[in-house]
Design a protein around this motif. Structure first.
Motif, PDB file in Angstrom:
ATOM      1  N   ALA A  46       0.778  -1.233   0.084  1.00 32.27           N
ATOM      2  CA  ALA A  46       0.162  -0.010   0.163  1.00 32.27           C
ATOM      3  C   ALA A  46       0.846   1.328  -0.064  1.00 32.27           C
ATOM      4  CB  ALA A  46      -0.897   0.064   1.154  1.00 32.27           C
ATOM      5  N   ARG A  47       0.682   2.091  -1.170  1.00 33.07           N
ATOM      6  CA  ARG A  47       1.481   3.311  -1.372  1.00 33.07           C
ATOM      7  C   ARG A  47       1.156   4.677  -0.162  1.00 33.07           C
ATOM      8  NH1 ARG A  47       1.675   4.532  -6.830  1.00 33.07           N
ATOM      9  NH2 ARG A  47      -0.542   3.348  -6.780  1.00 33.07           N
ATOM     10  N   LEU A  48       1.692   5.091   0.515  1.00 34.92           N
ATOM     11  CA  LEU A  48       1.284   6.151   1.294  1.00 34.92           C
ATOM     12  C   LEU A  48       1.922   7.432   0.424  1.00 34.92           C
ATOM     13  CD1 LEU A  48      -0.195   7.319   3.803  1.00 34.92           C
ATOM     14  CD2 LEU A  48       1.949   7.141   4.789  1.00 34.92           C
ATOM     15  N   GLN A  49       0.920   8.363   0.027  1.00 30.55           N
ATOM     16  CA  GLN A  49       1.346   9.487  -0.873  1.00 30.55           C
ATOM     17  C   GLN A  49       0.831  10.887   0.056  1.00 30.55           C
ATOM     18  OE1 GLN A  49      -0.776   8.787  -4.556  1.00 30.55           O
ATOM     19  NE2 GLN A  49       1.014   7.739  -5.103  1.00 30.55           N
ATOM     20  N   VAL A  50       1.602  11.876  -0.201  1.00 39.71           N
ATOM     21  CA  VAL A  50       1.506  13.190   0.166  1.00 39.71           C
ATOM     22  C   VAL A  50       1.998  14.152  -0.871  1.00 39.71           C
ATOM     23  CG1 VAL A  50       2.121  12.737   2.521  1.00 39.71           C
ATOM     24  CG2 VAL A  50       3.865  13.503   1.206  1.00 39.71           C
ATOM     25  N   SER A  51       1.602  15.488  -0.626  1.00 41.16           N
ATOM     26  CA  SER A  51       1.965  16.523  -1.811  1.00 41.16           C
ATOM     27  C   SER A  51       3.360  16.655  -1.799  1.00 41.16           C
ATOM     28  CB  SER A  51       1.205  17.922  -1.398  1.00 41.16           C
ATOM     29  OG  SER A  51       1.870  18.513  -0.179  1.00 41.16           O
ATOM     30  N   GLU A  52       3.746  17.020  -2.980  1.00 37.94           N
ATOM     31  CA  GLU A  52       5.234  17.050  -3.290  1.00 37.94           C
ATOM     32  C   GLU A  52       5.851  18.201  -1.957  1.00 37.94           C
ATOM     33  OE1 GLU A  52       6.599  17.894  -7.116  1.00 37.94           O
ATOM     34  OE2 GLU A  52       5.113  16.477  -7.807  1.00 37.94           O
ATOM     35  N   GLN A  53       4.916  19.163  -1.793  1.00 38.28           N
ATOM     36  CA  GLN A  53       5.444  20.376  -0.864  1.00 38.28           C
ATOM     37  C   GLN A  53       5.627  19.888   0.629  1.00 38.28           C
ATOM     38  OE1 GLN A  53       2.678  20.670  -2.756  1.00 38.28           O
ATOM     39  NE2 GLN A  53       3.081  22.232  -4.167  1.00 38.28           N
ATOM     40  N   GLN A  54       5.308  18.638   0.847  1.00 34.31           N
ATOM     41  CA  GLN A  54       5.316  18.195   2.195  1.00 34.31           C
ATOM     42  C   GLN A  54       6.011  16.892   2.487  1.00 34.31           C
ATOM     43  OE1 GLN A  54       0.846  18.670   3.191  1.00 34.31           O
ATOM     44  NE2 GLN A  54       1.601  19.902   4.676  1.00 34.31           N
ATOM     45  N   GLU A  55       6.565  16.553   1.005  1.00 35.50           N
ATOM     46  CA  GLU A  55       7.125  15.187   1.180  1.00 35.50           C
ATOM     47  C   GLU A  55       8.379  15.024   2.270  1.00 35.50           C
ATOM     48  OE1 GLU A  55       9.705  12.241  -2.167  1.00 35.50           O
ATOM     49  OE2 GLU A  55       9.230  14.663  -2.718  1.00 35.50           O
ATOM     50  N   LEU A  56       9.214  15.877   2.148  1.00 36.54           N
ATOM     51  CA  LEU A  56      10.420  15.649   3.100  1.00 36.54           C
ATOM     52  C   LEU A  56       9.907  15.604   4.620  1.00 36.54           C
ATOM     53  CD1 LEU A  56      13.022  18.066   1.479  1.00 36.54           C
ATOM     54  CD2 LEU A  56      12.936  15.778   1.462  1.00 36.54           C
TER      55      LEU A  56
END
Length: 72
Positions: A46-56
């Motif tokens: 299962a892949r957990l994803q977030v916005s690119e701006q909050q990745e780090l």
């Protein structure tokens, strides 16, 4: 959306999503429908994803929470 972690089970992914959302980081489980249909374990997790701006920030939060992430 960026995949920041992959989990063996939907429950693990959901726990990590909760950690992020409690910290104010919106998160999405990309493969939730496949797990519900019974195909999740076959697709590689299962892949957990977030916005690119909050990745780090999200990755750091998961490291601090000791989430059980599959190796990339």
């Amino acid at each position: 959306m960026k995949t920041i972690a992959t989990f063996r089970t939907l429950a693990e992914a959901d726990m990590a999503r909760s950690v992020l959302e409690n910290a104010g980081i919106p998160a999405f489980i990309a493969d939730q429908g496949q797990y519900t249909a019974g195909y999740g374990p076959v697709t590689g997790g299962a892949r957990l994803q977030v916005s690119e701006q909050q990745e780090l920030q999200a990755q750091q939060m998961l490291l601090e929470s000791n989430a059980a992430v599959l190796p990339e």
